[in-house]
Structures are given as C-alpha cells and as structure tokens.
Design a protein around this motif. Structure first.
Motif, mmCIF file in Angstrom:
data_model
loop_
_atom_site.group_PDB
_atom_site.id
_atom_site.type_symbol
_atom_site.label_atom_id
_atom_site.label_comp_id
_atom_site.label_asym_id
_atom_site.label_seq_id
_atom_site.Cartn_x
_atom_site.Cartn_y
_atom_site.Cartn_z
ATOM 1 N N ARG A 128 79.602 -3.833 68.006
ATOM 2 C CA ARG A 128 80.692 -3.752 67.025
ATOM 3 C C ARG A 128 82.004 -3.341 67.678
ATOM 4 N N SER A 129 81.954 -2.358 68.577
ATOM 5 C CA SER A 129 83.157 -1.902 69.271
ATOM 6 C C SER A 129 82.777 -1.400 70.654
ATOM 7 N N LEU A 130 83.790 -1.291 71.509
ATOM 8 C CA LEU A 130 83.549 -0.917 72.907
ATOM 9 C C LEU A 130 84.754 -0.168 73.437
ATOM 10 N N LYS A 131 84.499 0.883 74.215
ATOM 11 C CA LYS A 131 85.575 1.628 74.858
ATOM 12 C C LYS A 131 85.142 2.037 76.260
ATOM 13 N N VAL A 132 86.025 1.822 77.214
ATOM 14 C CA VAL A 132 85.732 2.142 78.615
ATOM 15 C C VAL A 132 86.528 3.377 79.026
ATOM 16 N N LYS A 133 85.855 4.350 79.621
ATOM 17 C CA LYS A 133 86.509 5.558 80.122
ATOM 18 C C LYS A 133 86.203 5.717 81.607
ATOM 19 N N LEU A 134 87.195 6.197 82.349
ATOM 20 C CA LEU A 134 86.995 6.481 83.771
ATOM 21 C C LEU A 134 86.404 7.884 83.909
ATOM 22 N N ARG A 135 85.301 7.981 84.639
ATOM 23 C CA ARG A 135 84.666 9.272 84.868
ATOM 24 C C ARG A 135 84.834 9.745 86.310
ATOM 25 N N GLY A 136 85.486 8.946 87.108
ATOM 26 C CA GLY A 136 85.678 9.272 88.513
ATOM 27 C C GLY A 136 86.312 8.079 89.200
ATOM 28 N N PRO A 137 86.601 8.189 90.495
ATOM 29 C CA PRO A 137 87.255 7.078 91.207
ATOM 30 C C PRO A 137 86.413 5.807 91.253
ATOM 31 N N GLN A 138 85.096 5.945 91.083
ATOM 32 C CA GLN A 138 84.226 4.768 91.116
ATOM 33 C C GLN A 138 83.197 4.776 89.985
ATOM 34 N N SER A 139 83.451 5.576 88.963
ATOM 35 C CA SER A 139 82.493 5.724 87.868
ATOM 36 C C SER A 139 83.148 5.419 86.524
ATOM 37 N N VAL A 140 82.461 4.623 85.688
ATOM 38 C CA VAL A 140 82.964 4.295 84.353
ATOM 39 C C VAL A 140 81.908 4.636 83.313
ATOM 40 N N HIS A 141 82.385 4.960 82.115
ATOM 41 C CA HIS A 141 81.498 5.212 80.984
ATOM 42 C C HIS A 141 81.840 4.218 79.882
ATOM 43 N N VAL A 142 80.833 3.525 79.371
ATOM 44 C CA VAL A 142 81.016 2.535 78.315
ATOM 45 C C VAL A 142 80.414 3.087 77.025
ATOM 46 N N ALA A 143 81.273 3.332 76.033
ATOM 47 C CA ALA A 143 80.814 3.827 74.729
ATOM 48 C C ALA A 143 80.879 2.672 73.726
ATOM 49 N N ILE A 144 79.762 2.380 73.051
ATOM 50 C CA ILE A 144 79.733 1.278 72.102
ATOM 51 C C ILE A 144 79.239 1.770 70.741
ATOM 52 N N THR A 145 79.554 0.993 69.724
ATOM 53 C CA THR A 145 78.918 1.142 68.414
ATOM 54 C C THR A 145 78.231 -0.177 68.110
ATOM 55 N N GLU A 146 77.146 -0.105 67.380
ATOM 56 C CA GLU A 146 76.321 -1.283 67.154
ATOM 57 C C GLU A 146 76.407 -1.784 65.715
ATOM 58 N N ASN A 147 76.219 -3.070 65.566
ATOM 59 C CA ASN A 147 75.861 -3.660 64.283
ATOM 60 C C ASN A 147 74.338 -3.652 64.256
ATOM 61 N N HIS A 148 73.760 -2.831 63.394
ATOM 62 C CA HIS A 148 72.313 -2.644 63.442
ATOM 63 C C HIS A 148 71.556 -3.876 62.959
ATOM 64 N N LEU A 149 70.384 -4.049 63.500
ATOM 65 C CA LEU A 149 69.513 -5.161 63.141
ATOM 66 C C LEU A 149 68.747 -4.820 61.867
ATOM 67 N N LEU A 150 68.913 -5.668 60.845
ATOM 68 C CA LEU A 150 68.207 -5.456 59.574
ATOM 69 C C LEU A 150 66.832 -6.099 59.581
ATOM 70 N N GLY A 151 66.756 -7.293 60.094
ATOM 71 C CA GLY A 151 65.490 -8.030 60.097
ATOM 72 C C GLY A 151 65.738 -9.479 60.459
ATOM 73 N N GLU A 152 64.859 -10.367 59.994
ATOM 74 C CA GLU A 152 64.965 -11.779 60.349
ATOM 75 C C GLU A 152 64.722 -12.667 59.140
ATOM 76 N N GLY A 153 65.376 -13.824 59.184
ATOM 77 C CA GLY A 153 65.198 -14.802 58.123
ATOM 78 C C GLY A 153 65.202 -16.209 58.682
ATOM 79 N N GLN A 154 64.616 -17.111 57.935
ATOM 80 C CA GLN A 154 64.509 -18.507 58.357
ATOM 81 C C GLN A 154 65.618 -19.316 57.703
ATOM 82 N N ILE A 155 66.384 -20.058 58.526
ATOM 83 C CA ILE A 155 67.389 -21.000 58.035
ATOM 84 C C ILE A 155 67.044 -22.354 58.626
#
Length: 276
Positions: A128-155
């Motif tokens: 759903r969303s994504l944000k990148v933060k620097l944690r050091g000169p060679q380190s990154v942190h990726v924080a995300i939020t999800e669209n949760h999975l409800l289930g499955e259907g046939q189309i």
C-alpha cells in the motif's frame, strides 16, 4: 577690530590657506604619477583576481572529483537492508517489488522514493505504501504498509486473490482465508466487496469462512457470509462494511448459533426458531 585682534586672525587665515595648497599639490602629484606605476597596479589587481578564480575552480573540480570517486566506490552501495511492516509479505518479495537490492546505489534508493513506491505497487498490489530511511552510510530501512489478503475468488477460469483495497491479483497459491463464491461473472462486485471488507477490523474479516453472492429479485445485492463460529450472516454487498462492524455486539445477545440478518436493520434468530 583692533590691531591686536587682527594679527591672530590673519595668522589663522594664512595657515588654512597653506593647508589647502598642500592638499591641492598632493592631489596633482597623484594625478601626474608615472603611467608605469598605474600599469603595475592594474597588473597586480588582475593577478589577485586570477588567483581567486583559479582557487574557486580548483575547489569545484576537487569536489566533483570526490563525488565521482565516492559514486564508483563500494562505499556508495547498499550492503544491508531491513524491512518492517510486512506481515503477509516475505522480505524477499518486498525487496523484489521495491528493486532495492544489495549493491544498488544508496542515494538512488533514498531520493527516488516516490518512483520506487509507484513501481512497487504495480509489481505487487499488496504493497500500500513504502518509505525508505537511511540507517547508515551503506544501510537502508524499508517501511511498508500492506493491503491485506482477504481470500480468493474465481473469475471466469482464473483464480484471484482479493485484497482489502478491492484489487484482484492473479494467484495460484492455496487459499487459507475467505472463499468467495458466485462471482464468476461479477468481477466489479467482487472488487467492491473487497473494499467493503477492508473497512472492517481484521478480527472480524478473519472470522469469515466463505461468502456467497446470491442476488434475488427482492435482494439484488444479497450476500451470505458463513462465519467460522458457525453463524450465518445475510447482508447487502453495498453496505456490509458498515454493518458487519456491529457483529461482535450482536453475538453477545445471541443464546446460540443462528442467523444474523443485516439486510434491513439488524436482528438475529437461532437456527431452531421459525425462519424470518
């Protein structure tokens, strides 16, 4: 004016006149100084100005050189990635969708966040969303939020995962959540139902075993929800997200398993009682 007063005044006048003549002679001397002296002064000013320009160019060139050396050096590459906010998505799946990998230029990951988020949503609709933060000169942190999975259907002949934002995603995974039935020719209805269920708290939609789309002449938007606690819920697809949130409070008033009808108002009755 007496003679005694006249003599001091005359002296002051003579002294003032002598100072003015001296100043005038100095100014004329400066104006008539040799041309060679003027040329030397101009050359000196030019040398000083050239030195300043050269110093500025050296600093700029040195800075550019340092940046280029940094870019091609291993110090500018990502070596460590941490991910948070993913409950249903694996770290590997998030890395693949975001294209942030070990060895990528760390600044391209940080300054291109909007582009990375846009591309990640296309590659994996569960992001759903994504944000990148620097944690050091060679380190990154990726924080995300999800669209949760409800289930499955046939189309048609395809099986789709239904997400809480209403998106449908082709899938071949085994379904362990809600089983959506009766939507084979009703793609838009299934997407709308996903959005409705996305309004609910996870504890409520996790309690649903399956949902059947059963429109009738009297109830053209009717859906039947079979709950994991053994109850059956009758509701309208158009407002189930607003009404099903009251399901926990309705349960407290039920003596046993039965039917909860949310199509018009909200009431319940036991399976053993006369069908209403």
């Amino acid at each position: 004016m007496t003679r005694d007063n006249f003599i001091p005044e005359h002296r002051r006048y003579s002294q003032r006149l002598a100072r003015l003549e001296k100043q005038n002679n100095s100014a004329q001397a400066r104006e008539h100084q040799p041309i060679s002296n003027k040329v030397v002064g101009i050359k000196k000013q030019r040398r000083n100005s050239s030195k300043k320009r050269i110093s500025v160019l050296v600093w700029i060139f040195g800075l550019v050189l340092l940046v280029m050396i940094y870019i091609i050096s291993p110090l500018s590459k990502v070596t460590d990635i941490t991910i948070s906010g993913n409950n249903e998505l694996s770290n590997e799946r998030v890395e693949k969708a975001t294209t942030i990998w070990r060895g990528r230029l760390i600044w391209t990951a940080f300054f291109a966040q909007r582009h990375l988020e846009h591309e990640a949503k296309i590659r994996d609709p569960q992001i759903r969303s994504l944000k990148v933060k620097l944690r050091g000169p060679q380190s990154v942190h990726v924080a995300i939020t999800e669209n949760h999975l409800l289930g499955e259907g046939q189309i048609g002949k395809q099986k789709y995962a239904v997400l809480t934002n209403g998106q449908l995603q082709l899938t071949t995974a085994q379904n362990t959540n809600i089983d959506f039935k009766g939507f084979e020719k009703n793609r838009e209805q299934l997407k709308f139902l996903g959005q409705q269920l996305g309004k609910l708290k996870p504890v409520i939609y996790h309690g649903i075993s399956s949902i059947e789309y059963q429109p009738t002449k009297e109830s053209p938007h009717q859906i039947i929800l079979y709950m994991k606690d053994g109850n059956t819920v009758k509701a309208n697809l158009t407002n189930v997200g607003d009404k099903l949130k009251y399901y926990p409070s309705i349960l407290t008033k039920m003596k046993g398993q039965g039917v909860v009808d949310l199509r018009v108002g909200a009431y319940s009755y036991d399976y053993g009682s006369k069908d209403k």
